[in-house]
Design a protein around this motif. Sequence first.
Motif, PDB file in Angstrom:
ATOM      1  N   GLY A   1      -9.414   6.325  -5.486  1.00  0.00           N
ATOM      2  CA  GLY A   1      -8.142   5.773  -5.933  1.00  0.00           C
ATOM      3  C   GLY A   1      -7.076   6.794  -6.247  1.00  0.00           C
TER       4      GLY A   1
ATOM      5  N   PRO B   1      -4.467   8.074  -3.054  1.00  0.00           N
ATOM      6  CA  PRO B   1      -3.354   7.180  -2.737  1.00  0.00           C
ATOM      7  C   PRO B   1      -2.421   6.927  -3.929  1.00  0.00           C
ATOM      8  CG  PRO B   1      -5.417   6.312  -1.887  1.00  0.00           C
ATOM      9  CD  PRO B   1      -5.782   7.476  -2.757  1.00  0.00           C
ATOM     10  N   ALA B   2      -3.005   6.742  -5.122  1.00  0.00           N
ATOM     11  CA  ALA B   2      -2.182   6.427  -6.299  1.00  0.00           C
ATOM     12  C   ALA B   2      -1.258   7.591  -6.653  1.00  0.00           C
ATOM     13  CB  ALA B   2      -3.076   6.078  -7.490  1.00  0.00           C
TER      14      ALA B   2
ATOM     15  N   VAL C   1       1.589   7.970  -4.062  1.00  0.00           N
ATOM     16  CA  VAL C   1       2.664   7.021  -4.365  1.00  0.00           C
ATOM     17  C   VAL C   1       3.438   7.463  -5.603  1.00  0.00           C
ATOM     18  CG1 VAL C   1       3.140   4.654  -5.132  1.00  0.00           C
ATOM     19  CG2 VAL C   1       1.549   5.060  -3.251  1.00  0.00           C
TER      20      VAL C   1
ATOM     21  N   SER D   1       2.264   3.381  -8.895  1.00  0.00           N
ATOM     22  CA  SER D   1       0.930   3.973  -8.732  1.00  0.00           C
ATOM     23  C   SER D   1      -0.143   3.206  -9.488  1.00  0.00           C
ATOM     24  CB  SER D   1       0.935   5.432  -9.184  1.00  0.00           C
ATOM     25  OG  SER D   1       1.198   5.536 -10.566  1.00  0.00           O
TER      26      SER D   1
ATOM     27  N   LEU E   1      -1.886   0.381  -7.707  1.00  0.00           N
ATOM     28  CA  LEU E   1      -2.955   0.810  -6.809  1.00  0.00           C
ATOM     29  C   LEU E   1      -4.195   1.280  -7.579  1.00  0.00           C
ATOM     30  CD1 LEU E   1      -1.204   2.916  -4.010  1.00  0.00           C
ATOM     31  CD2 LEU E   1      -2.501   0.815  -3.717  1.00  0.00           C
TER      32      LEU E   1
END
Length: 314
Positions: free
Chosen positions: A91, A94-95, A98, A135, A138
Amino acid sequence: MAEHMPEHLEEIEYEGLSANAGLGVSMAAGALAGITEHAVMFPVDSIKTRMQVFATSPAAVYTGVGNAFTRISSTEGMRALWRGVSSVIMGAGPAHAVHFGAYEMVKELAGGNVEGAQNQWIATSIAGASATIASDALMNPFDVIKQRMQMHKSSYRSAVDCAKTVYRAEGLGAFYVSYPTTLTMTVPFTAVQFTVYEQLKSLLNPHGAYSPATHIVAGGLAGAVAGAATTPLDVAKTILQTRGTSTDPEIRHCRGLVDAFRIIWARDGAKGFVRGLSPRVLTFMPSNALCWLSYEFFSASLSRADVPGLWVEC
């Protein structure tokens, strides 16, 4: 090498690299920084989670970071301190991509990159808060999985197994029941963190020269201040995210921030709102320093690859 480089390339400044690189570099640097930060400090985060939970078993009650580390490692093994790290790694990339991408974009739109602008601190606060909202949407499910796996005697052996079990037993809502509380906590956390960081960075490094020490000091202090200030909300978040593992009916039916605060006050008084304060600060100080150091390093490194002719062969 320098003697073969054009004069204008020798004068490229570190702070200018990130600005020239664009959104993609900020997102890539943020992803790498986020994974690095969370993975390195994960054992301390595991201790914090256990200290914040209202445990029914005396074996799961810890008096401090040292006590928790000794007991967990001696009774469950060192590997127990790393349970759930796979969820964070999945996680965090990607978080954080962003997060930093949104931060740079909003900061630019709000005028935060204009040198000497009077509203610079407002722009960075807005950018930080906006980045967090995006963020956390996500990251929240991954954080739920992580904390379920960090619990004392957790039966989950993989993030996928945990996700499937929670979904079957509690539904999709279990992954987002803490999202409003998470935002209530992380929006001020991020606004404070980014504001303190930017101000300290400007104070310690006014010329914008490449200075890893500046990013470590500014990032560490920013993380400590923001982490300590938002600990009460973090305790409430932990209760909500682990409620499905509790045998206490009141905790299992906790619906949100107000319910969590009421439970904390009724069972532990004012001191209940600072449960896990020490490991939280111990986590955020070095991890935030590492995150900012990694972000600035990766941002500069990736930006250099985008500057034509910068890597001229000797």
